[in-house]
Design an enzyme around this catalytic site. Sequence first.
Site, PDB file in Angstrom:
ATOM      1  N   PRO A 110      60.282 104.807  38.182  1.00 39.38           N
ATOM      2  CG  PRO A 110      60.614 103.364  36.371  1.00 39.38           C
ATOM      3  CD  PRO A 110      60.642 104.816  36.749  1.00 39.38           C
ATOM      4  CB  CYS A 129      66.882  96.505  35.814  1.00 36.12           C
ATOM      5  SG  CYS A 129      67.255  95.909  37.482  1.00 36.12           S
ATOM      6  CG  ASP A 187      73.365 112.450  38.753  1.00 39.41           C
ATOM      7  OD1 ASP A 187      73.077 111.556  39.572  1.00 39.41           O
ATOM      8  OD2 ASP A 187      74.425 112.464  38.111  1.00 39.41           O
ATOM      9  NE  ARG A 215      70.144 107.288  42.929  1.00 42.25           N
ATOM     10  CZ  ARG A 215      71.442 107.553  42.817  1.00 42.25           C
ATOM     11  NH1 ARG A 215      72.286 107.131  43.750  1.00 42.25           N
ATOM     12  NH2 ARG A 215      71.896 108.262  41.797  1.00 42.25           N
TER      13      ARG A 215
END
Length: 352
Positions: free
Chosen positions: A24, A108, A210, A233
């Site tokens: 998310p 977050c 990662d 990402r």
Amino acid sequence: MNPDLHARWSIGSVEIPGRLVLAPMAGVSVQAFRRQGRRYGAGLVCSEMVSCAGLSHQNERTLGYLRIGRDEHPLAVQIFGSEPGVMAEAARMVEDAGADLVDINFGCPVRKVTKTGAGATLLEEPDRACRIVDSVANAVGVPVSVKMRRGLLNGSRAALAVGPKLVEAGAASLTLHPRSARQMYTGTADHELTAELVDLVDVPVIASGDVNTRDRAEEVLETTGCAAVMVGRAAQGNPWALGEIAGRVDAEPTREEIVAELMLFMHDTVEEMGESRATGFLKKFYGWYLGHGRFPKPFKQELVQLETVSEVEGRLLEAAPGAGAVAERLKAALPQPDNVVLDLPVSIYAGG
């Protein structure tokens, strides 16, 4: 023997067809992104963070995040907030919208979230965090998962103290991104901490951070004993990274394939958001899709300057004329979304 990334596993009653989870990500994990992730091998996809306060106040844009297509399942919708009662009501709305899982964000690190007492801040308030999980778990019939950081400060081990308590409160799965909130996305994810959490709890643990190649995914699965790995990402504007990890892609995409996937993403985003919102939202994706040395940098900068999505599409087709046919083939193979939504105003889907 390498871990099997295609092995089925479960969170509570929800069976997941693969050990690759699409993260998310705020401002990224819209429906178009999730649908694409499923096509490229993600066994589970997740929505971006949805504000419980926004749902409680019937905010139209927030309610629009509960748009779910049949080709997204299994799907987790992630909620954030700090009040147990408000979060329980939001979770009921998420379940009613058709989500398979309710995911709670305790990770977050962004200031505008943590200053409200939500996100990673809750790792420093274990009693409140447990009340939230208990309230949500008792409000819905679908499994509840929690995503968290290691803690607020560098070197924190708060996740190891709080994690087992969250499971006792009703969490059917935990996701750990073993960076501190202070680190944001710098440094390295400490998956030794993930392995410790796996040993402490008897529910599936998802390792986040990662994971950007198949080798790394297999290494994290093997060394931590986690149930699945989460990709974030690395998949932004790059579904081929997901495909490589899932074993579905073994070569760099052609220019035509890149442009075709981008155009399909653009069409889905316009349908979801409306032309006005989509025009601005899509700009960051042009660089993500066309980067990695795939297209010249000036071309990406040119696209950002164009005023409409239609102009961008025309320029893309000039750069890769064969992409139109590839896009049509991709589109023809897609199932119809058959979206399930709450009874919302039409204006949400027309840019209103």
